[in-house]
Design a protein around this motif. Structure first.
Motif, mmCIF file in Angstrom:
data_model
loop_
_atom_site.group_PDB
_atom_site.id
_atom_site.type_symbol
_atom_site.label_atom_id
_atom_site.label_comp_id
_atom_site.label_asym_id
_atom_site.label_seq_id
_atom_site.Cartn_x
_atom_site.Cartn_y
_atom_site.Cartn_z
ATOM 1 N N ILE B 76 0.877 -1.160 0.196
ATOM 2 C CA ILE B 76 -0.151 0.089 0.165
ATOM 3 C C ILE B 76 0.969 1.301 -0.195
ATOM 4 O O ILE B 76 1.747 1.480 0.876
ATOM 5 N N THR B 77 0.549 2.029 -1.041
ATOM 6 C CA THR B 77 1.363 3.343 -1.218
ATOM 7 C C THR B 77 0.579 4.596 -0.699
ATOM 8 O O THR B 77 -0.638 4.557 -1.252
ATOM 9 N N ILE B 78 0.695 5.107 0.116
ATOM 10 C CA ILE B 78 -0.079 6.434 0.682
ATOM 11 C C ILE B 78 0.682 7.481 0.116
ATOM 12 O O ILE B 78 1.745 7.893 0.601
ATOM 13 N N VAL B 79 -0.223 8.155 -0.721
ATOM 14 C CA VAL B 79 0.253 9.545 -1.398
ATOM 15 C C VAL B 79 -0.360 10.718 -0.525
ATOM 16 O O VAL B 79 -1.561 10.725 -0.763
ATOM 17 N N SER B 80 0.411 11.499 0.019
ATOM 18 C CA SER B 80 -0.150 12.596 0.972
ATOM 19 C C SER B 80 0.164 14.068 0.661
ATOM 20 O O SER B 80 1.165 14.209 0.629
ATOM 21 N N GLY B 81 -0.904 14.781 0.140
ATOM 22 C CA GLY B 81 -0.841 16.050 -0.178
ATOM 23 C C GLY B 81 -0.060 16.634 1.163
ATOM 24 O O GLY B 81 -0.396 16.783 2.285
ATOM 25 N N LEU B 82 0.965 17.447 0.937
ATOM 26 C CA LEU B 82 2.032 17.973 1.850
ATOM 27 C C LEU B 82 1.150 18.953 2.747
ATOM 28 O O LEU B 82 0.538 19.916 2.189
ATOM 29 N N GLY B 191 -1.030 -9.665 -2.971
ATOM 30 C CA GLY B 191 0.162 -9.517 -3.497
ATOM 31 C C GLY B 191 -0.135 -8.263 -4.558
ATOM 32 O O GLY B 191 0.910 -7.808 -5.035
ATOM 33 N N ASP B 192 -1.303 -7.826 -4.538
ATOM 34 C CA ASP B 192 -1.748 -6.649 -5.389
ATOM 35 C C ASP B 192 -0.860 -5.497 -4.893
ATOM 36 O O ASP B 192 -0.462 -5.317 -3.575
ATOM 37 N N HIS B 193 -0.977 -4.296 -5.567
ATOM 38 C CA HIS B 193 -0.288 -3.064 -5.069
ATOM 39 C C HIS B 193 -1.535 -1.786 -5.397
ATOM 40 O O HIS B 193 -1.551 -1.450 -6.043
ATOM 41 N N ILE B 194 -1.781 -1.405 -4.025
ATOM 42 C CA ILE B 194 -2.857 -0.519 -3.895
ATOM 43 C C ILE B 194 -1.945 1.168 -3.827
ATOM 44 O O ILE B 194 -1.046 1.164 -2.921
ATOM 45 N N MET B 195 -2.239 1.933 -4.644
ATOM 46 C CA MET B 195 -1.779 3.199 -4.419
ATOM 47 C C MET B 195 -3.040 4.372 -4.392
ATOM 48 O O MET B 195 -3.681 4.313 -4.879
ATOM 49 N N MET B 196 -3.006 4.964 -3.181
ATOM 50 C CA MET B 196 -3.948 5.995 -2.925
ATOM 51 C C MET B 196 -3.535 7.133 -2.625
ATOM 52 O O MET B 196 -2.516 7.347 -1.690
ATOM 53 N N ILE B 197 -4.194 8.266 -3.127
ATOM 54 C CA ILE B 197 -3.959 9.782 -3.050
ATOM 55 C C ILE B 197 -4.751 10.556 -2.353
ATOM 56 O O ILE B 197 -6.151 10.260 -2.494
ATOM 57 N N PHE B 198 -4.142 11.348 -1.362
ATOM 58 C CA PHE B 198 -5.094 12.079 -0.362
ATOM 59 C C PHE B 198 -4.574 13.709 -0.592
ATOM 60 O O PHE B 198 -3.568 13.850 -0.762
ATOM 61 N N GLY B 199 -5.572 14.482 -0.840
ATOM 62 C CA GLY B 199 -5.370 16.019 -0.686
ATOM 63 C C GLY B 199 -4.794 16.393 0.680
ATOM 64 O O GLY B 199 -4.801 15.911 1.507
ATOM 65 N N PRO B 200 -4.183 17.578 0.683
ATOM 66 C CA PRO B 200 -3.613 18.600 1.593
ATOM 67 C C PRO B 200 -4.906 19.229 2.309
ATOM 68 O O PRO B 200 -6.135 18.803 2.107
ATOM 69 N N GLU B 201 -4.609 20.090 3.209
ATOM 70 C CA GLU B 201 -5.888 20.647 4.253
ATOM 71 C C GLU B 201 -6.896 21.266 3.019
ATOM 72 O O GLU B 201 -8.195 20.904 3.661
ATOM 73 N N GLY B 202 -6.741 21.802 2.071
ATOM 74 C CA GLY B 202 -7.778 22.453 1.390
ATOM 75 C C GLY B 202 -8.371 21.608 0.216
ATOM 76 O O GLY B 202 -9.218 21.802 -0.388
ATOM 77 N N GLY B 203 -7.836 20.405 0.365
ATOM 78 C CA GLY B 203 -8.346 19.220 -0.797
ATOM 79 C C GLY B 203 -7.596 19.319 -2.137
ATOM 80 O O GLY B 203 -6.643 20.157 -2.215
ATOM 81 N N LEU B 204 -7.889 18.149 -2.838
ATOM 82 C CA LEU B 204 -7.323 18.215 -3.953
ATOM 83 C C LEU B 204 -8.038 19.313 -4.855
ATOM 84 O O LEU B 204 -9.322 19.601 -4.666
ATOM 85 N N THR B 205 -7.589 19.720 -6.037
ATOM 86 C CA THR B 205 -8.335 20.722 -7.100
ATOM 87 C C THR B 205 -8.880 20.013 -7.865
ATOM 88 O O THR B 205 -8.633 18.573 -8.191
ATOM 89 N N GLU B 206 -9.938 20.436 -8.456
ATOM 90 C CA GLU B 206 -10.930 19.648 -9.590
ATOM 91 C C GLU B 206 -9.692 19.496 -10.689
ATOM 92 O O GLU B 206 -9.895 18.092 -11.275
ATOM 93 N N GLU B 207 -8.674 20.230 -11.062
ATOM 94 C CA GLU B 207 -7.655 20.064 -12.121
ATOM 95 C C GLU B 207 -6.919 18.704 -11.651
ATOM 96 O O GLU B 207 -6.611 17.907 -12.403
#
Lengths: 248, 248
Positions: B76-82, B191-207
């Protein structure tokens, strides 16, 4: 949009005074025509628009009632063995975000921290403030109730008779117990009351677990890793939300 | 029992030097005949007994190999908006307890914090230490990898081609999306690889969400409440553990 828990039942017209008035007008600098979200004491919530501002109060009217609930479909009481430092604050803040209904600090055998009565009163006030802010931030309709610290005996006297009674016991996790928690959650119905007990840093004693089992608490492992006292309740709440709130 | 990540592959006889030696002998005051848990670089782990202590090293022998894994059955890869302040420390500490394999700090559009390269190096060292301690405390066999901060472009260039690609998007939660996360997890295989992305405090932008969706990321809600940037990854990890590690 800023969310406020108001001290009145729901109504098409709203009057706001005191702290909430201060926050809206002095802190947020709201003006006539501005909107906010209000949650009423009967748990209904609505977008309101400010109509008139006087020196110490304002009136607003409901623009739109909120229909989607952000509350868990079950009541969840988190009983936390009194931990050290500011861990209980963290449990209450994040546990509120994750949907808990009530927190009971538990004077466990291995709790090192002791609260005298004076200190307890002040601490609970502080916890209530943390719960209120977390409830507003996470868009909840109710603020969790924070109980006074209780002994195991006091807790056992107040367990609701129909509650789903669970205890997180790390020795079960170490021994590979990995089915009870899911099995119990899959039997839960909307409207049920789940009560779950967690140990302090040193864990629950064998005697405490024995006593709880005698009172029909079911001992559960929460996966193979050993979770800190402030992480285990968050695991449980996230799992309850995943099981009951996310659709398959 | 104290757990140490040793820099050698598994072997019936173990030699310990440097920091770990210092911790065992000077901090924990271990003596010949004392036991500790060692995790080797090939992820095997065993209870070891100290046989001989010299000035700057000790030798120990394996008493019993550990058979039950405490590792998630998936990567599991956790991608965290700084995020601001020490929130990333909290995500790494608790995310390690909850079983993450890797953390990537993400320079999101709404991240207010900027790291210069010098600062980044020091911070990553600190995060590695936090991850190591949390891995020891939670009885894991591997220490999660902490990446340098990356831009969205850099992240998209390094996504493993077979990864399960998820993005937590609070607008989905607000609009009542409540099935994608569970649907995806129920398709996951060991054995699968999950990658999940999270926004920072203000959230992710629509873009950002648009760009991620163009790269086959699936946008998921994590229940009806709005979770803080440091709480959402913990919800996701607990839910993954509940789905994949607890038996029904």
């Amino acid at each position: 949009m800023q969310r406020y828990f108001l001290q009145t039942d729901s109504n098409e017209r709203v009057s706001v005074k005191g702290d909430d008035f201060h926050h809206m007008i002095r802190v947020m600098r709201m003006k006539e025509g501005d909107s906010f979200l209000s949650v009423f004491q009967d748990n209904k919530s609505a977008i309101c628009k400010i109509e008139e501002i006087s020196n110490d109060s304002l009136t607003a009217s409901v623009v739109e009632w909120e229909l989607n609930s952000t509350e868990m479909p079950v009541r969840i009481t988190i009983v936390s063995g009194l931990p050290k430092g500011d861990k209980l604050e963290s449990i209450i803040q994040k546990g509120t975000e994750l949907g808990a209904t009530e927190f009971i600090p538990f004077k466990a055998t291995r709790s090192i921290v002791k609260w005298d009565d004076k200190k307890a009163h002040k601490k609970i006030e502080r916890f209530e403030k943390i719960a209120k802010e977390a409830a507003e931030q996470s868009h909840r309709r109710t603020i969790p109730f924070i109980s006074e610290p209780k002994t195991l005996k006091q807790i056992l006297q107040t367990v609701p008779s129909n509650a789903v009674k669970l205890v997180a016991f790390e020795e079960e996790a170490k021994q590979g117990e990995s089915s009870q928690f899911k099995e119990e959650l899959q039997k839960v119905q909307n409207g049920d009351h789940i009560m779950m007990i967690f140990g302090p840093e040193g864990g629950l004693t064998e005697e405490e677990v024995h006593e709880l089992k005698n009172h029909d608490f079911i001992s559960c492992g929460l996966g193979p890793r050993i979770l800190r006292t402030e992480t285990a309740p968050l695991y449980a709440l996230a799992a309850i939300s995943y099981e009951l709130e996310l659709k398959r």
